[in-house]
Each structure stands twice: as C-alpha cells, then as structure tokens.
Design an enzyme around this catalytic site. Structure first.
Site, PDB file in Angstrom:
ATOM      1  N   TYR A 155       0.851  -1.206   0.000  1.00  0.00           N
ATOM      2  CA  TYR A 155       0.000   0.000   0.000  1.00  0.00           C
ATOM      3  C   TYR A 155       0.886   1.256   0.000  1.00  0.00           C
ATOM      4  CZ  TYR A 155      -4.358   2.583   0.752  1.00  0.00           C
ATOM      5  OH  TYR A 155      -5.434   3.416   0.618  1.00  0.00           O
ATOM      6  N   LYS A 162      -2.988   8.443   2.971  1.00  0.00           N
ATOM      7  CA  LYS A 162      -4.200   8.288   3.812  1.00  0.00           C
ATOM      8  C   LYS A 162      -3.962   8.844   5.216  1.00  0.00           C
ATOM      9  CE  LYS A 162      -7.090   6.265   0.926  1.00  0.00           C
ATOM     10  NZ  LYS A 162      -8.106   7.099   0.240  1.00  0.00           N
TER      11      LYS A 162
HETATM   12  P1  NAD Z   1     -12.892   3.389  -7.578  1.00  0.00           P
HETATM   13  O1  NAD Z   1     -11.838   3.102  -8.581  1.00  0.00           O
HETATM   14  O2  NAD Z   1     -14.263   2.993  -7.912  1.00  0.00           O
HETATM   15  O3  NAD Z   1     -12.889   4.923  -7.170  1.00  0.00           O
HETATM   16  C1  NAD Z   1     -11.725   5.727  -7.180  1.00  0.00           C
HETATM   17  C2  NAD Z   1     -12.117   6.982  -7.896  1.00  0.00           C
HETATM   18  O4  NAD Z   1     -11.070   7.964  -7.886  1.00  0.00           O
HETATM   19  C3  NAD Z   1     -12.484   6.737  -9.367  1.00  0.00           C
HETATM   20  O5  NAD Z   1     -13.798   7.164  -9.617  1.00  0.00           O
HETATM   21  C4  NAD Z   1     -11.484   7.586 -10.108  1.00  0.00           C
HETATM   22  O6  NAD Z   1     -11.999   8.112 -11.312  1.00  0.00           O
HETATM   23  C5  NAD Z   1     -11.231   8.681  -9.085  1.00  0.00           C
HETATM   24  N1  NAD Z   1     -10.088   9.513  -9.429  1.00  0.00           N
HETATM   25  C6  NAD Z   1      -8.794   9.134  -9.589  1.00  0.00           C
HETATM   26  N2  NAD Z   1      -8.055  10.179  -9.998  1.00  0.00           N
HETATM   27  C7  NAD Z   1      -8.894  11.245 -10.101  1.00  0.00           C
HETATM   28  C8  NAD Z   1      -8.749  12.603 -10.513  1.00  0.00           C
HETATM   29  N3  NAD Z   1      -7.555  13.098 -10.895  1.00  0.00           N
HETATM   30  N4  NAD Z   1      -9.832  13.424 -10.502  1.00  0.00           N
HETATM   31  C9  NAD Z   1     -11.039  12.940 -10.119  1.00  0.00           C
HETATM   32  N5  NAD Z   1     -11.256  11.669  -9.729  1.00  0.00           N
HETATM   33  C10 NAD Z   1     -10.190  10.833  -9.733  1.00  0.00           C
HETATM   34  O7  NAD Z   1     -12.391   2.654  -6.236  1.00  0.00           O
HETATM   35  P2  NAD Z   1     -12.931   2.750  -4.726  1.00  0.00           P
HETATM   36  O8  NAD Z   1     -12.334   1.581  -4.059  1.00  0.00           O
HETATM   37  O9  NAD Z   1     -14.380   2.953  -4.732  1.00  0.00           O
HETATM   38  O10 NAD Z   1     -12.191   4.051  -4.169  1.00  0.00           O
HETATM   39  C11 NAD Z   1     -12.861   5.130  -3.560  1.00  0.00           C
HETATM   40  C12 NAD Z   1     -12.132   5.572  -2.297  1.00  0.00           C
HETATM   41  O11 NAD Z   1     -12.228   4.543  -1.323  1.00  0.00           O
HETATM   42  C13 NAD Z   1     -10.650   5.844  -2.483  1.00  0.00           C
HETATM   43  O12 NAD Z   1     -10.273   6.975  -1.708  1.00  0.00           O
HETATM   44  C14 NAD Z   1     -10.015   4.614  -1.892  1.00  0.00           C
HETATM   45  O13 NAD Z   1      -8.706   4.870  -1.427  1.00  0.00           O
HETATM   46  C15 NAD Z   1     -10.957   4.350  -0.754  1.00  0.00           C
HETATM   47  N6  NAD Z   1     -10.911   3.001  -0.163  1.00  0.00           N
HETATM   48  C16 NAD Z   1     -11.023   1.894  -0.941  1.00  0.00           C
HETATM   49  C17 NAD Z   1     -10.985   0.632  -0.366  1.00  0.00           C
HETATM   50  C18 NAD Z   1     -11.070  -0.621  -1.194  1.00  0.00           C
HETATM   51  O14 NAD Z   1     -10.635  -1.675  -0.745  1.00  0.00           O
HETATM   52  N7  NAD Z   1     -11.639  -0.574  -2.379  1.00  0.00           N
HETATM   53  C19 NAD Z   1     -10.829   0.504   1.025  1.00  0.00           C
HETATM   54  C20 NAD Z   1     -10.731   1.659   1.804  1.00  0.00           C
HETATM   55  C21 NAD Z   1     -10.763   2.905   1.198  1.00  0.00           C
HETATM   56  O1  0WE Z   2      -7.027   2.939  -1.584  1.00  0.00           O
HETATM   57  C1  0WE Z   2      -7.095   1.893  -2.185  1.00  0.00           C
HETATM   58  C2  0WE Z   2      -6.761   1.853  -3.663  1.00  0.00           C
HETATM   59  C3  0WE Z   2      -5.694   2.852  -3.985  1.00  0.00           C
HETATM   60  C4  0WE Z   2      -5.133   2.875  -5.371  1.00  0.00           C
HETATM   61  C5  0WE Z   2      -5.151   1.809  -6.259  1.00  0.00           C
HETATM   62  C6  0WE Z   2      -4.568   1.946  -7.511  1.00  0.00           C
HETATM   63  C7  0WE Z   2      -4.520   0.819  -8.481  1.00  0.00           C
HETATM   64  C8  0WE Z   2      -4.290   1.261  -9.907  1.00  0.00           C
HETATM   65  C9  0WE Z   2      -4.522   4.042  -5.744  1.00  0.00           C
HETATM   66  N1  0WE Z   2      -3.936   4.190  -6.956  1.00  0.00           N
HETATM   67  C10 0WE Z   2      -3.963   3.175  -7.825  1.00  0.00           C
HETATM   68  N2  0WE Z   2      -3.346   3.361  -9.042  1.00  0.00           N
HETATM   69  C11 0WE Z   2      -3.412   2.454 -10.042  1.00  0.00           C
HETATM   70  O2  0WE Z   2      -2.777   2.652 -11.098  1.00  0.00           O
HETATM   71  N3  0WE Z   2      -7.428   0.751  -1.512  1.00  0.00           N
HETATM   72  C12 0WE Z   2      -7.671   0.827  -0.084  1.00  0.00           C
HETATM   73  C13 0WE Z   2      -7.494  -0.571  -2.115  1.00  0.00           C
HETATM   74  C14 0WE Z   2      -6.166  -1.215  -1.912  1.00  0.00           C
HETATM   75  O3  0WE Z   2      -5.114  -0.889  -2.675  1.00  0.00           O
HETATM   76  C15 0WE Z   2      -4.030  -1.606  -2.219  1.00  0.00           C
HETATM   77  C16 0WE Z   2      -4.405  -2.382  -1.129  1.00  0.00           C
HETATM   78  C17 0WE Z   2      -5.785  -2.119  -0.916  1.00  0.00           C
HETATM   79  C18 0WE Z   2      -6.629  -2.688   0.155  1.00  0.00           C
HETATM   80  C19 0WE Z   2      -2.718  -1.620  -2.678  1.00  0.00           C
HETATM   81  C20 0WE Z   2      -1.792  -2.426  -2.038  1.00  0.00           C
HETATM   82  C21 0WE Z   2      -2.157  -3.188  -0.958  1.00  0.00           C
HETATM   83  C22 0WE Z   2      -3.458  -3.186  -0.481  1.00  0.00           C
END
Ligand code: NAD
Ligand code: 0WE
Length: 263
Positions: A155, A162
C-alpha cells in the site's frame, strides 16, 4: 421521510457500479437526498451517465481534481444547479502503480507529489471551493484505509497519503465546526473495486482480511453507503473529525484468533 430528505449531496469519485461512491449514492437516494455526481475523465462518462439515469440524477459533471480550474468550474455549476449544498463526499484516491509495490523508500518525488495531490489535497481543495455554498448542518465525508495507521504490504505511498488525509479530516473538522459543518472519514475494509483490483497481492490480503476480522465477513460498498448516511445525516449531529471504521472489526485485532477457538 428519509434521513436525508431535503438535503443536496454531491458525490465525487464515481467510476462504475463497483465504486464505493455508487454504494453511497444508492443509500443516499434511498434516504431521499437530491444527488449530483462528478467523475474524473471522459473515459468514465459512458459508465457514469447510465448510473446517474438509474437514480434520476441530472447533475453529472466531469472534474479532474488535479486542476484548480476544474474544481472551481464544478463548484460554480453546482451553485447554479443546487443553490446550496449540504453534503460533499470525496471518494477519490490515486497513486502511480510504481508506488504501490516494492520498497516504500523507492517512492519518487513526482510519485509522492501526485499521490498527495489527488488523494489528499483534492479533499481540501474541494472543501475550500464549496465552502461558500455549504449549508449549516451539512457534512463533508472522505474514504480512507487502515494502511494509514499500520503498514499494509504494497500500500506504500497510499498509506502515507491516507495518514495525511485523516489528519486533514481533523484539521478541517476544526475549521468548519463553527459553521455547523461536520467533517468525517470512513475507513473501509478491502472491497473489490476498480482501484483495488489493479493491485498486486490484493486477492491474498482480501482473503486474509475475513479470517482475521472478528466478524469473518467482507465489507461491501453498501455497508459504506449506510455508514455514510449516518455520518452525513442529523443522526450524527455533533460527531466530527472522526475516522469511522467499517471493517468487520479488523482494526481491533492484534493477532488472528487461533482457529476454532471462537467458532
Ligand atoms: P474506484 O476506482 O471505484 O474509485 C476511485 C475513484 O477515484 C475513481 O472514480 C477515479 O476516477 C477517481 N479519481 C482518480 N483520480 C482522479 C482525478 N484526478 N480526478 C477525479 N477523480 C479521480 O475505487 P474505490 O475503491 O471505490 O475508491 C474510492 C475511495 O475509497 C478511495 O479513496 C479509496 O482509497 C478508498 N478506499 C477503498 C478501499 C477498497 O478496498 N476498495 C478501502 C478503503 C478505502
Ligand atoms: O485505496 C485503495 C486503492 C488505492 C489505489 C489503487 C490503484 C490501483 C491502480 C490508488 N492508486 C492506484 N493506481 C493504479 O494505477 N485501496 C484501499 C485498495 C487497496 O489498494 C491496495 C491495497 C488495498 C486494500 C494496494 C496495495 C495493498 C493493499
């Protein structure tokens, strides 16, 4: 009457029907909020427009949060469309793939800046741009992950981002408190979204999560939606600056429960 009836909510970070933003949008719609969506780029338009139509949302605007001009433009359009805003959801995170593997110390200066800009500053920049049209009793919400507090392998740079996002949540809670606006974050367990699936080792850590968590169950975007309803409605009046875990209890464990002891 829903918990969000009479409230205008803008949701940033909708990519597709797996997005946490979509789980939040559905829960908000169910509770009677009037919604607006913003998405990153043209590539996503064909996915986001049908989702908006599904919920009868007619404010759908593109905004790359890397651009001050685009943030200002979407704020302007939102003011024209809604007048006042009650809820702003920031569900955006991004780092270069290079920054999500190997040694954290190999993070480049440019990679560090990009992740901080898109994943952290954007929440602050959006809050500032929307401040003049936020209504008393309103709420700002962002999404974070436990990798901010403890080391989650790979991560890396996102964990550092974060941590800064969670600190920004507290500082903005202090700033906005006197205006009657609350600022909170949901710390979600791993969910199979677009952002998560592009990550090496995600599958393993997703499986390991359910074993370690007291509830032995995965978290869904719907769970985040329901928690978001609480944090953005009057049900959480006087709750601000909090990092609210939606993680089946994972974060309270120091070690996995030896198999069979409790089940
Ligand atoms: P997702 O890919 O559906 O959403 C991420 C969003 O970020 C996308 O809609 C993407 O278009 C947007 N984004 C990236 N660069 C951008 C830019 N320059 N301008 C505007 N938008 C931009 O994935 P998600 O998992 O729904 O992620 C949403 C949030 O939840 C993120 O902050 C992620 O870190 C957080 N999160 C995700 C998880 C997980 O496991 N999926 C867990 C905890 C927190
Ligand atoms: O916040 C996230 C996703 C963050 C994320 C993921 C990507 C993948 C593709 C940010 N930037 C990018 N850029 C890319 O090009 N999560 C909480 C989901 C997540 O991401 C991980 C995790 C978990 C959980 C990455 C490594 C290890 C665990």
């Amino acid at each position: 009457m829903g918990l969000l009836t009479g409230k205008n909510a803008l949701i940033f970070g909708l990519a597709n029907d797996k997005s946490i933003a979509w789980g939040i949008a559905q829960a908000f719609a169910r509770e009677g909020a009037k919604l607006g969506f913003s998405y990153a780029g043209e590539m996503l338009e064909k996915r986001v427009k049908p989702l908006a139509a599904q919920l009868g949302v007619d404010f759908v605007e593109q905004c790359d949060v890397a651009s001050d001009e685009q943030i200002a433009a979407v704020a302007e359009k939102a003011k024209a469309h809604f007048g006042e805003i009650d809820i702003l959801v920031h569900s955006i995170g991004f780092a270069n793939k290079d920054e999500l593997q190997g040694y954290f110390y190999n993070t480049s200066r440019a990679g560090f800046h990009l992740a901080m800009d898109i994943s952290v500053f954007s929440f602050v920049g959006l809050a500032r741009a929307f401040q003049p049209m936020l209504r008393r009793g309103g709420a700002l919400l962002t999404l974070t992950y436990y990798g901010s507090v403890k080391v989650a392998p790979n991560y890396n740079m996102m964990g550092v981002a974060k941590a800064a996002l969670e600190a920004s949540t507290r500082y903005m809670a202090a700033d906005f408190g006197p205006q009657g606006i609350r600022v909170n974050a949901i710390s979600a367990g791993p969910i199979r979204t677009l952002a998560a699936m592009g990550v090496s080792g995600f599958r393993d850590m997703h499986r390991n999560f359910a074993e370690m968590a007291p509830m032995h169950e995965h978290v869904t975007a719907e769970d985040c939606g329901n928690a978001a309803v609480y944090l953005c409605s009057d049900m959480s009046a006087h709750v601000t600056g909090e990092i609210h875990y939606v993680d089946s209890g994972y974060n309270i464990m120091a070690a996995p429960d030896p198999k069979g002891l409790k089940d």
